[in-house]
Design a protein around this motif. Structure first.
Motif, short mmCIF file in Angstrom:
data_model
loop_
_atom_site.label_atom_id
_atom_site.label_comp_id
_atom_site.label_asym_id
_atom_site.label_seq_id
_atom_site.Cartn_x
_atom_site.Cartn_y
_atom_site.Cartn_z
N VAL A 118 0.84 -1.19 0.00
CA VAL A 118 0.00 0.00 0.00
C VAL A 118 0.88 1.25 0.00
O VAL A 118 1.74 1.42 0.87
CB VAL A 118 -0.93 0.01 1.23
CG1 VAL A 118 -1.82 1.24 1.22
CG2 VAL A 118 -1.77 -1.25 1.28
N LEU A 119 0.66 2.10 -0.98
CA LEU A 119 1.34 3.39 -1.04
C LEU A 119 0.37 4.48 -0.64
O LEU A 119 -0.82 4.32 -0.83
CB LEU A 119 1.84 3.64 -2.47
CG LEU A 119 2.79 2.58 -3.05
CD1 LEU A 119 3.12 2.89 -4.50
CD2 LEU A 119 4.05 2.46 -2.22
N GLN A 177 -11.52 -5.73 0.71
CA GLN A 177 -11.58 -6.72 1.80
C GLN A 177 -10.20 -6.93 2.41
O GLN A 177 -10.06 -6.99 3.64
CB GLN A 177 -12.13 -8.05 1.27
CG GLN A 177 -13.59 -8.01 0.91
CD GLN A 177 -14.03 -9.24 0.13
OE1 GLN A 177 -13.23 -9.90 -0.54
NE2 GLN A 177 -15.33 -9.55 0.20
N ALA A 178 -9.18 -7.02 1.57
CA ALA A 178 -7.82 -7.22 2.06
C ALA A 178 -7.33 -6.02 2.86
O ALA A 178 -6.70 -6.19 3.92
CB ALA A 178 -6.88 -7.50 0.89
N LEU A 179 -7.63 -4.81 2.39
CA LEU A 179 -7.21 -3.61 3.10
C LEU A 179 -7.89 -3.49 4.46
O LEU A 179 -7.25 -3.21 5.48
CB LEU A 179 -7.50 -2.36 2.26
CG LEU A 179 -6.63 -2.18 1.02
CD1 LEU A 179 -7.18 -1.05 0.16
CD2 LEU A 179 -5.19 -1.91 1.40
N GLU A 213 -2.02 2.37 -4.76
CA GLU A 213 -1.87 3.71 -4.19
C GLU A 213 -3.25 4.19 -3.75
O GLU A 213 -4.16 4.29 -4.59
CB GLU A 213 -1.27 4.67 -5.21
CG GLU A 213 -1.07 6.07 -4.66
CD GLU A 213 -0.45 7.01 -5.68
OE1 GLU A 213 -0.37 8.20 -5.37
OE2 GLU A 213 -0.06 6.57 -6.77
N LEU A 214 -3.38 4.47 -2.46
CA LEU A 214 -4.65 4.97 -1.94
C LEU A 214 -4.76 6.45 -2.29
O LEU A 214 -3.84 7.22 -2.04
CB LEU A 214 -4.73 4.77 -0.43
CG LEU A 214 -4.65 3.31 0.05
CD1 LEU A 214 -4.82 3.24 1.55
CD2 LEU A 214 -5.68 2.45 -0.64
N LEU A 215 -5.90 6.84 -2.83
CA LEU A 215 -6.08 8.21 -3.32
C LEU A 215 -6.89 9.06 -2.37
O LEU A 215 -6.87 10.28 -2.45
CB LEU A 215 -6.76 8.19 -4.68
CG LEU A 215 -6.03 7.36 -5.74
CD1 LEU A 215 -6.84 7.31 -7.02
CD2 LEU A 215 -4.66 7.94 -6.00
#
Length: 98
Positions: free
Chosen positions: A6-7, A23-25, A93-95
């Motif tokens: 995760v970025l 779900q994984a996050l 990449e989480l925005l």
């Protein structure tokens, strides 16, 4: 089992193949916006997949239609609630910030 990176944090998690990225996050304790409970209706879980796109499930019509309505969408865009993990490592990449 696969690896999900995760970025911008750079944290790496083990994730089950067959689970959605959302779900994984959430299972890993990572915060990600999800206003529609994974139904591809809100677009709040929009992410960029920077590595491992080919191992993810194909984009279905409902996801593609929602992405078409969002600002800032690019070739690496996916909805975390719809992208199902395969066997290969994936970097996202989480925005949005929750």
């Amino acid at each position: 089992m696969t690896t999900l990176t995760v970025l911008p944090s750079g944290k790496t998690y083990d994730a089950a193949a067959g689970a959605t990225i959302m779900q994984a996050l959430l299972a890993a304790g990572e915060a990600i916006a999800n206003k529609c409970d994974g139904k591809a209706q809100c677009g709040s879980c929009h992410i960029f997949v920077t590595e491992g796109r080919k191992t993810l499930s194909r984009i279905q019509k409902v996801e593609n239609e929602k992405l078409d309505t969002l600002v800032g969408v690019g070739s690496k865009s996916r909805l975390a609630c719809q992208a199902v993990l395969g066997e290969e490592p994936v970097t996202v990449e989480l925005l949005t910030f929750v």
